[in-house]
Design an enzyme around this catalytic site. Structure first.
Site, PDB file in Angstrom:
ATOM      1  N   GLY A  11       0.799  -1.218   0.000  1.00 52.32           N
ATOM      2  CA  GLY A  11       0.000   0.000   0.000  1.00 52.32           C
ATOM      3  C   GLY A  11       0.829   1.264   0.000  1.00 52.32           C
ATOM      4  N   CYS A  12       0.118   2.405   0.049  1.00 55.76           N
ATOM      5  CA  CYS A  12       0.778   3.703  -0.013  1.00 55.76           C
ATOM      6  C   CYS A  12       1.568   3.958   1.257  1.00 55.76           C
ATOM      7  CB  CYS A  12      -0.264   4.799  -0.237  1.00 55.76           C
ATOM      8  SG  CYS A  12      -1.590   4.788   0.961  1.00 55.76           S
ATOM      9  N   GLY A  13       2.598   4.808   1.134  1.00 60.47           N
ATOM     10  CA  GLY A  13       3.456   5.062   2.281  1.00 60.47           C
ATOM     11  C   GLY A  13       4.145   3.795   2.740  1.00 60.47           C
ATOM     12  N   ILE A  29      -0.258   9.658   4.846  1.00 62.04           N
ATOM     13  CA  ILE A  29      -0.328   9.134   3.496  1.00 62.04           C
ATOM     14  C   ILE A  29      -0.387   7.601   3.503  1.00 62.04           C
ATOM     15  CG2 ILE A  29       2.192   9.064   3.183  1.00 62.04           C
ATOM     16  CD1 ILE A  29      -0.367  10.108   0.502  1.00 62.04           C
TER      17      ILE A  29
END
Length: 253
Positions: A86-88, A154
């Site tokens: 996922g993001c971050g 984020i």
């Protein structure tokens, strides 16, 4: 067209007792909470007092942490790293086998489904960075009096670390807390919640099969798709009371 601002992310280096551990992509807010939460979630500390000091230098992009105990970097980095999805994107040193050794949750507190949906709605309405940018994740704890505290980032796992850090620094006891998150509940997200001892985790989206298996083993209730008037109860441990019409399709797993 109603344009939102862009979400921010910064490379921030975490330095423990003079040793640079890694560079993380983070939103530049509540970094002190993230530091405590991440170090607790990854087993570097057991309580807030294990940290002597935290110095954040935003211009250099560094977080310098002094632990009261010696930091054995050789032992830590000999462990296999597991990169999170996922993001971050982040990294965890806990495997699924490690997580299974965590203490099982014993809380018998139950909540009406309508209450969880109400708190999820309040969480969404008060997520300021998400409302500003449309591109942030959030984590929220609901206390015994119904109060909510929100942290955003984020990365979904960073947001959870931030809210755990807040709870740790304020000596909150997990037995009567609910953890809500905007992100998918994957095994590393479940491991963070399990390490702190949350008995109930709710998300606006799904839980992975591996996370559900771990949740059942550790006696943690996981509820997904908390949106409007719907939910999926993955674990069925008795901590969620369906006080709504069956027409609302609460799916029991």
């Amino acid at each position: 067209m109603n344009r939102k601002g862009c979400p921010d992310e910064y490379p921030i280096s975490l330095i423990i007792n003079g040793y640079e551990m890694a560079v993380f992509q983070l939103t530049n807010s509540d970094l002190d909470d993230w530091t405590y939460g991440y170090l607790f979630s990854e087993g570097f500390i057991q309580e807030a007092s294990d940290i002597e000091s935290v110095h954040i230098n935003e211009s250099l992009g560094t977080i310098n942490v002094s632990l009261r105990a010696d930091f054995d970097e050789t032992h830590v980095f000999s462990k296999k790293k597991h990169y999170t999805a996922g993001c971050g994107r982040g990294v965890t040193f806990f495997s699924m086998t490690d997580v299974k050794s965590f203490a099982k949750v014993t809380s018998n507190k139950a909540y009406p489904l309508s209450y969880l949906l109400k708190k999820r709605s309040q969480f969404a309405q008060n997520s300021e960075l998400y409302l500003e940018t449309g591109g942030m994740h959030g984590a929220c704890i609901v206390d015994e009096q119904g109060g909510i505290t929100i942290r955003e980032d984020i990365g979904r796992h960073n947001a959870v670390d931030k809210i755990i850090g807040h709870a740790l620094r304020n000596c909150l006891q997990p037995e009567r807390l609910i953890l809500l998150t905007t992100g998918r509940v994957s095994y590393e997200m479940l491991s963070k919640a399990a390490k702190f001892g949350f008995p109930v985790i709710g998300s606006r989206t799904a839980a992975t099969k591996q996370a559900v298996q771990l949740a059942k083993y550790l006696n943690i209730e996981v509820i997904g798709y908390l949106r409007g008037k719907m939910a999926t109860i993955y674990t069925s441990l008795g901590r969620v009371e369906n006080d709504l019409s069956v027409d609302l399709a609460v799916e029991m797993h």
